[in-house]
Design an enzyme around this catalytic site. Sequence first.
Site, PDB file in Angstrom:
ATOM      1  CG  HIS A 154      34.877  32.785  44.962  1.00  0.00           C
ATOM      2  ND1 HIS A 154      35.356  33.916  44.359  1.00  0.00           N
ATOM      3  CD2 HIS A 154      35.329  32.850  46.242  1.00  0.00           C
ATOM      4  CE1 HIS A 154      36.051  34.644  45.214  1.00  0.00           C
ATOM      5  NE2 HIS A 154      36.068  34.013  46.364  1.00  0.00           N
ATOM      6  CB  CYS A 166      38.175  32.337  48.291  1.00  0.00           C
ATOM      7  SG  CYS A 166      36.915  32.513  49.581  1.00  0.00           S
TER       8      CYS A 166
END
Length: 508
Positions: A154, A166
């Site tokens: 992301h 992430c």
Amino acid sequence: MSELFAAPIPEIGPDLIITVRAGDDPAAPHRGTLTIGDWSVPCAVGRSGIVDPALKREGDGATPAGRFALRYGYYEPGVFADAEMAEMAFPFKPKPDSYDWIENPASPDYNRMRARSHNEPPPDRAPKLFDIFIPLGWNDAVPRAAGGSAIFLHAARPEMTGTAGCVAVPHDQLLNLARRLRPGMIIDIAAPDQTAGSLALPDSLESVSFHSLRPGPRVIVTGAVHGNEVCGPKAIARMIAEFRSGRRKLLCGSVTFVPVVNALAYRLDQREGERNLNRNLRDYPVPQVNEDRVANVLCPLLRAHDVLIDLHSFGSEGPAFALFGPDAPGGALEPHARPDEERRLIRALGLPFAVQGWMPAHLKALAQQGRAQDIAHAVGTTEFMRFVGGAAITVECGSHKDPASVGVAYDVIARGLAALDMIMAEAGPPPPPPQILQIGDAIFAESDDDRLLRSFVTGEPVRAGEVIGQRADGSPITAPHDGAVIFASGKVKAGTEMCFLCLHGTAG
């Protein structure tokens, strides 16, 4: 990699591989580069850096190493046009208004996307970070509770700070990234010299051994005997990677690494699974709980080695220190002590102080409580190792939450192996000898509601008669002699140690 955490991925061409490399700078382990073909962009990974998948767990702020599938993605319709996203080769869907990704390990929907009900508040996520996001195929084939969730690709924060686990790229590069994605792509994540290992599942114990072709000591290095002490697993993973890559060479003997001894406790991020593994350590002919079963694997491993280096951390603040055995063999409590080897290791580690007297202090405290027959309560990894004829030290590498404890644990392994002439020593003068402390007393809780008055720093001095705690009935707990506090516990159970008081000795 276990299929519990990611579906098997067939061999694919380099044009379908996204490469992420991060961790060159130990001071900023989250900074890295994402590459697709000849296109590269700065990226951020977990604030704790990239971790061997065997060590990944919920909430650790680390990104798992390995290869993971990219199956689909989501976009924010208010930011990116539907027509533009529909033209992408990779399958993107509009992000639902009510979406939520379940990160609660107790939920049956763990690591799944779920629509929120009307009365549920929206998730607390920073705006713009999820304008485009692609779930990575981590722990999603059959989600394993506490194995790590919501690992996405992301947008990064403007400062490119570390993520919760992430992989993130600058927001202005999201469309460039999306246009390069293709169905069937995988993402290959690794740190320098890192080699992914198999997963330490809650019902397994993984060990990795290296054997020189020349004879020498048989050393075993253990981590996460207590599941909330993560410096050992991380340092051991780094050392394994260096041996595998050839950066470290084993000159003689053998070394066995056990990154996570108590995998159940590690996954749960708590000190113990069902009881304290580092008490009453022995073989269990009829195992009843998780730690009994771990002991039945660990004890034979210890017997097969000559030297144990057991890596721990502690809950209070304060410097790292080590514990070792008695100065002379043949005692009633630890008859097979090997003081010369243990002293040699202690002097090599460069720690400010080291502690002796664990077993006698327990015996004294248990006798005061009328429980002298329970001395087996004091037997943990190092005591068991001495009982079977080996040398052993426990190293408390610092506070649980101090990132520097990982570096301490790594240095302990390197200096310990060098002291045993098993690897090349680093250049430089020898470290100063540590101050040697003797445990004088163990202060036991008589009730679950007994408390220390404050959070004592490890090694903090106290005076004889000083009030250091309070019993459940309001009576004071006083220091029986001048000394220094170690292993101060903020919350205890009846019959367990609140802290230990050490007497100052001489330099080691």
